[in-house]
Design an enzyme around this catalytic site. Sequence first.
Site, mmCIF file in Angstrom:
data_model
loop_
_atom_site.group_PDB
_atom_site.id
_atom_site.type_symbol
_atom_site.label_atom_id
_atom_site.label_comp_id
_atom_site.label_asym_id
_atom_site.label_seq_id
_atom_site.Cartn_x
_atom_site.Cartn_y
_atom_site.Cartn_z
ATOM 1 N N ASP A 40 0.286 12.848 18.366
ATOM 2 C CA ASP A 40 0.350 12.100 17.099
ATOM 3 C C ASP A 40 1.807 12.047 16.673
ATOM 4 O O ASP A 40 2.576 12.975 16.978
ATOM 5 C CB ASP A 40 -0.495 12.800 16.018
ATOM 6 C CG ASP A 40 -0.966 11.842 14.932
ATOM 7 O OD1 ASP A 40 -2.175 11.600 14.832
ATOM 8 O OD2 ASP A 40 -0.101 11.314 14.180
ATOM 9 N N SER A 142 -11.700 -2.793 17.793
ATOM 10 C CA SER A 142 -12.356 -2.884 16.482
ATOM 11 C C SER A 142 -13.260 -4.105 16.493
ATOM 12 O O SER A 142 -13.021 -5.053 17.264
ATOM 13 C CB SER A 142 -11.301 -3.055 15.382
ATOM 14 O OG SER A 142 -11.887 -3.566 14.187
ATOM 15 N N TYR A 155 -4.165 -7.293 11.954
ATOM 16 C CA TYR A 155 -4.998 -6.252 12.581
ATOM 17 C C TYR A 155 -5.933 -6.865 13.623
ATOM 18 O O TYR A 155 -6.105 -6.312 14.720
ATOM 19 C CB TYR A 155 -5.786 -5.538 11.478
ATOM 20 C CG TYR A 155 -6.615 -4.378 11.957
ATOM 21 C CD1 TYR A 155 -6.006 -3.206 12.400
ATOM 22 C CD2 TYR A 155 -8.014 -4.429 11.941
ATOM 23 C CE1 TYR A 155 -6.772 -2.131 12.837
ATOM 24 C CE2 TYR A 155 -8.776 -3.367 12.376
ATOM 25 C CZ TYR A 155 -8.149 -2.213 12.818
ATOM 26 O OH TYR A 155 -8.908 -1.154 13.257
ATOM 27 N N THR A 187 -17.183 0.049 10.731
ATOM 28 C CA THR A 187 -16.461 0.699 9.632
ATOM 29 C C THR A 187 -16.750 2.199 9.677
ATOM 30 O O THR A 187 -17.874 2.621 9.435
ATOM 31 C CB THR A 187 -16.890 0.104 8.278
ATOM 32 O OG1 THR A 187 -16.814 -1.326 8.379
ATOM 33 C CG2 THR A 187 -15.981 0.572 7.168
HETATM 34 N N1 NAD Z 1 -11.760 3.715 10.421
HETATM 35 C C1 NAD Z 1 -12.271 2.558 10.788
HETATM 36 O O1 NAD Z 1 -13.110 1.961 10.093
HETATM 37 C C2 NAD Z 1 -11.876 1.923 12.106
HETATM 38 C C3 NAD Z 1 -12.639 0.838 12.571
HETATM 39 C C4 NAD Z 1 -12.299 0.241 13.784
HETATM 40 C C5 NAD Z 1 -11.251 0.740 14.526
HETATM 41 N N2 NAD Z 1 -10.529 1.786 14.052
HETATM 42 C C6 NAD Z 1 -9.418 2.245 14.880
HETATM 43 O O2 NAD Z 1 -9.585 3.616 15.189
HETATM 44 C C7 NAD Z 1 -8.303 4.213 15.392
HETATM 45 C C8 NAD Z 1 -8.208 5.465 14.529
HETATM 46 O O3 NAD Z 1 -8.411 5.097 13.179
HETATM 47 P P1 NAD Z 1 -8.717 6.166 12.032
HETATM 48 O O4 NAD Z 1 -9.659 5.502 11.100
HETATM 49 O O5 NAD Z 1 -9.058 7.479 12.615
HETATM 50 O O6 NAD Z 1 -7.271 6.187 11.324
HETATM 51 P P2 NAD Z 1 -6.429 7.364 10.657
HETATM 52 O O7 NAD Z 1 -5.393 6.661 9.855
HETATM 53 O O8 NAD Z 1 -7.320 8.370 10.001
HETATM 54 O O9 NAD Z 1 -5.718 8.082 11.917
HETATM 55 C C9 NAD Z 1 -4.765 7.404 12.695
HETATM 56 C C10 NAD Z 1 -3.845 8.454 13.335
HETATM 57 O O10 NAD Z 1 -2.931 7.735 14.176
HETATM 58 C C11 NAD Z 1 -1.646 8.270 13.967
HETATM 59 N N3 NAD Z 1 -0.626 7.276 14.300
HETATM 60 C C12 NAD Z 1 -0.317 6.139 13.623
HETATM 61 N N4 NAD Z 1 0.708 5.507 14.218
HETATM 62 C C13 NAD Z 1 1.058 6.259 15.300
HETATM 63 C C14 NAD Z 1 2.052 6.140 16.292
HETATM 64 N N5 NAD Z 1 2.944 5.124 16.288
HETATM 65 N N6 NAD Z 1 2.118 7.079 17.268
HETATM 66 C C15 NAD Z 1 1.252 8.113 17.272
HETATM 67 N N7 NAD Z 1 0.303 8.298 16.333
HETATM 68 C C16 NAD Z 1 0.207 7.380 15.354
HETATM 69 C C17 NAD Z 1 -1.596 8.676 12.507
HETATM 70 O O11 NAD Z 1 -0.568 9.640 12.255
HETATM 71 C C18 NAD Z 1 -3.006 9.225 12.313
HETATM 72 O O12 NAD Z 1 -3.068 10.611 12.602
HETATM 73 C C19 NAD Z 1 -7.266 3.133 15.044
HETATM 74 O O13 NAD Z 1 -6.832 2.492 16.232
HETATM 75 C C20 NAD Z 1 -8.070 2.152 14.204
HETATM 76 O O14 NAD Z 1 -7.553 0.848 14.275
HETATM 77 C C21 NAD Z 1 -10.812 2.393 12.860
#
Ligand code: NAD
Length: 254
Positions: A40, A142, A155, A187
Site C-alpha cells: 500500500d 467495478s 472512474y 457497492t
Molecule cells: N467500495 C466499493 O464500493 C468498490 C466497488 C467496486 C470496485 N471497488 C474497487 O475496489 C478496490 C478497493 O476499494 P476499497 O473500497 O477497498 O477502497 P479503500 O479506499 O478503502 O482502499 C484503497 C486502498 O488502496 C490504497 N491505494 C490508493 N492508491 C494507491 C497507490 N497509488 N498505490 C498503492 N496503494 C494505493 C489506499 O491507500 C487504500 O489503502 C479499488 O480498486 C476500487 O475501485 C470498490
Amino acid sequence: MALAERLAGRTIAVTGAGSGIGRAIALRLVSEGARVLAADRDVAAAEATAALAPGGAVTACATDVTDERDVREMVARAVALGGFAGLVNNAGVGVAGTAPETTVEQLDAVLAVSVRGTFLGIAAAVPALVAGGGGAIVNVSSIAALVGIPDRAAYSAAKGAVLALTRAAAIDHVGAGVRVNCIVPGTVETPWIERITAGAEDPAAAQAAMQARQPHGRFVQPQEIAAMAAYLLSDEAASVVGAAMVVDGGMTAR
Ligand SMILES: NC(=O)c1ccc[n+]([C@@H]2O[C@H](COP(=O)([O-])OP(=O)(O)OC[C@H]3O[C@@H](n4cnc5c(N)ncnc54)[C@H](O)[C@@H]3O)[C@@H](O)[C@H]2O)c1
C-alpha cells in the site's frame, strides 16, 4: 481440499491491502494458508493489516502502484518470501463527476492508479510467476465497467480499461501458465462509501438510500469479494481465464 489449505505454501501480493477490500482479501488469503505481501502507498495502513493476521503471515510493503520501480520492488520482495504464486491488483481511487465536471488532473490520477498500476503489476509479475512455474493474477474492476453509473466518468473509464486489460493479458499469458481474471464488485461497504457520502447533508440517510438501491437490500461485504479472490487464485479456478466475476448483489442483473 479444506479451505484452510487451498493456498498453502503460496505467496501472494495484494495492492491497496491497507484498507477495505484489499485488507479483507489479505486476511482471507492467510486463512487459506497463503503468505501475503500487503502493499500500500500508506505503509502504516498495510502494517495495521499485518497486525490483524497471525504473526509473520502478512508482510507490509510500501508501494505506490503508479511507480514502476516500486512495483518491481514489490514483486521482488514477494519472490524473496518464496513460493510467489499470485498478485491481486486491487489499489484504486475514485472521483465523482461527469466528464465536463472532471479536471484533467483528476482523470490522470484515477487512470494512474487503476490502469497504469494494474498494467505495471502485470508486467512485473508475469515473468516472476512464469519463472516459478505459473500462477494467477486477479484485477479489481467495478460494475462501472459494465453499466453506466451517474457521475463516475473518469472512474468508469479506468475500470473499463482494467476489464479490457484483464482479457488481453489472460490471452497473452495463459499459455505460459498464468491465469488473469478480474472481479467486478458492486457497492462494497468500505471506507470508500463513507468518503462518498461524507459530503451529504445526512451521511447516514445517504448510506441507507444506497443500500436500499441494492437488489439484495444491503451493501456487498468486503469478505464476499475476498472469497471470490481466493477462489480465483486457487487451483479450483484452473479453467477460469479472462473472466469478469460479478459480485454485486444483483445490481447489473436488472
Ligand atoms: N467500495 C466499493 O464500493 C468498490 C466497488 C467496486 C470496485 N471497488 C474497487 O475496489 C478496490 C478497493 O476499494 P476499497 O473500497 O477497498 O477502497 P479503500 O479506499 O478503502 O482502499 C484503497 C486502498 O488502496 C490504497 N491505494 C490508493 N492508491 C494507491 C497507490 N497509488 N498505490 C498503492 N496503494 C494505493 C489506499 O491507500 C487504500 O489503502 C479499488 O480498486 C476500487 O475501485 C470498490
